[in-house]
Scaffold this motif. Structure first.
Motif, PDB file in Angstrom:
ATOM      1  N   GLU A   1     -15.158 -21.177 -40.606  1.00 39.74           N
ATOM      2  CA  GLU A   1     -15.725 -20.328 -41.661  1.00 39.74           C
ATOM      3  C   GLU A   1     -15.769 -21.205 -42.902  1.00 39.74           C
ATOM      4  O   GLU A   1     -14.725 -21.531 -43.480  1.00 39.74           O
TER       5      GLU A   1
ATOM      6  N   HIS B   1     -19.026 -11.168 -44.280  1.00 41.62           N
ATOM      7  CA  HIS B   1     -18.660  -9.926 -45.000  1.00 41.62           C
ATOM      8  C   HIS B   1     -19.196  -9.802 -46.435  1.00 41.62           C
ATOM      9  O   HIS B   1     -18.398  -9.706 -47.381  1.00 41.62           O
TER      10      HIS B   1
ATOM     11  N   HIS C   1      -9.755 -15.348 -36.770  1.00 43.30           N
ATOM     12  CA  HIS C   1      -8.709 -16.328 -37.094  1.00 43.30           C
ATOM     13  C   HIS C   1      -7.597 -16.228 -36.055  1.00 43.30           C
ATOM     14  O   HIS C   1      -6.448 -15.950 -36.376  1.00 43.30           O
TER      15      HIS C   1
ATOM     16  N   HIS D   1     -16.331 -14.301 -35.521  1.00 44.41           N
ATOM     17  CA  HIS D   1     -15.517 -14.599 -36.712  1.00 44.41           C
ATOM     18  C   HIS D   1     -14.112 -14.083 -36.471  1.00 44.41           C
ATOM     19  O   HIS D   1     -13.867 -12.870 -36.525  1.00 44.41           O
TER      20      HIS D   1
ATOM     21  N   ASP E   1     -13.314 -10.637 -38.004  1.00 46.86           N
ATOM     22  CA  ASP E   1     -12.555 -11.385 -39.023  1.00 46.86           C
ATOM     23  C   ASP E   1     -11.063 -11.078 -38.873  1.00 46.86           C
ATOM     24  O   ASP E   1     -10.338 -10.966 -39.863  1.00 46.86           O
TER      25      ASP E   1
ATOM     26  N   HIS F   1      -7.157 -11.436 -38.377  1.00 45.71           N
ATOM     27  CA  HIS F   1      -6.185 -12.444 -38.815  1.00 45.71           C
ATOM     28  C   HIS F   1      -4.858 -12.308 -38.081  1.00 45.71           C
ATOM     29  O   HIS F   1      -4.034 -13.219 -38.098  1.00 45.71           O
TER      30      HIS F   1
ATOM     31  N   HIS G   1     -10.443 -21.231 -41.536  1.00 42.03           N
ATOM     32  CA  HIS G   1     -11.035 -21.515 -42.845  1.00 42.03           C
ATOM     33  C   HIS G   1     -11.347 -23.002 -43.004  1.00 42.03           C
ATOM     34  O   HIS G   1     -10.623 -23.864 -42.503  1.00 42.03           O
TER      35      HIS G   1
HETATM   36 FE   LIG Z   1     -12.520 -15.026 -42.174  1.00 39.75          FE
END
Ligand SMILES: [Fe+2]
Length: 232
Positions: free
Chosen positions: A79, A138, A7, A5, A196, A198, A42
């Protein structure tokens, strides 16, 4: 290690802002011991990054990483926000979003931030009946799961897995998220750990997350999570 996961792709969602930032995230990931990243932009009503776009951007970034000699393998995924059961079924049938693997055995799904989707158990059943394990991103960050863990338990009993974020275990998503992440860890309900990430502040910090798991819960639990992730 594999990060399921992340981005990392630039210019498609609220992840990396430009190619330079994607490359910097890749460098951090390699330092953390990550060998493979599934790029998971996303897929929501507002931010619908379709899998064909993800694949194209993955190819571009992979070419850049290869040129720079950064030893990281990228894969394409998404995701998927649980906007509604119809939303998931429609775009799944059309092949608009990506799974985590080519065989479609795993898919990353996210509850809405505004509140738990009551159709979630139906969606989990739907994926499981098609041979896919939905992995809930999460859960420790969602107040409705913290306040009512039975909602999460019901999904796990239907065959869903969890993805806890490394940042949560490290306390970067607040005390409540950290406490629930530790509770899930103690209950053997951390099926996978991911970054996750970013950007380079919210970075791919899986190594740090696993160090925390080893300290807190021992090597056995950390190795079990790693083994599960290697199947993906
Ligand atoms: Fe995410």
């Amino acid at each position: 290690m594999i990060d399921i996961h992340c981005h990392i792709l630039w210019g498609v969602d609220d992840g990396a802002s430009d190619l330079e930032e994607s490359v910097q995230m890749a460098r951090v990931a390699v330092e953390e011991g990550i060998k493979t990243i599934v790029a998971t932009p996303h897929f929501t009503n507002d931010l619908m990054v379709k899998i064909d776009v993800v694949r194209r951007k993955v190819q571009e970034l992979q070419a850049t990483l290869d040129e720079l000699g950064i030893p990281l393998t990228l894969r394409a995924g998404n995701e998927i926000r649980l906007e509604s059961a119809d939303f998931v079924y429609r775009y799944a049938e059309q092949g608009t979003f990506g799974y985590l693997d080519a065989e479609r055995r795993y898919v990353l799904v996210e509850e809405p931030w505004g509140g738990y989707l009551p159709e979630s158990p139906d969606i989990v059943r739907w994926f499981v009946s098609r041979g896919t394990t939905p992995i809930i991103t999460h859960p420790e960050r969602h107040p409705f799961f913290r306040e009512n863990p039975a909602l999460l338990t019901a999904l796990l009993e239907l065959g869903a897995w969890t993805q806890v974020s490394a940042d949560s275990l490290l306390g970067k998503n607040g005390d409540d998220a950290q406490a629930f992440a530790v509770q899930l860890l103690n209950e053997d309900r951390v099926h996978t750990l991911a970054s996750d990430a970013h950007n380079i502040r919210r970075k791919p910090n899986l190594g740090e997350g696993f160090r925390r798991i080893r300290e807190h819960a021992g090597d056995g639990k950390a190795d079990a999570i790693l083994e599960r992730m290697s199947r993906i």
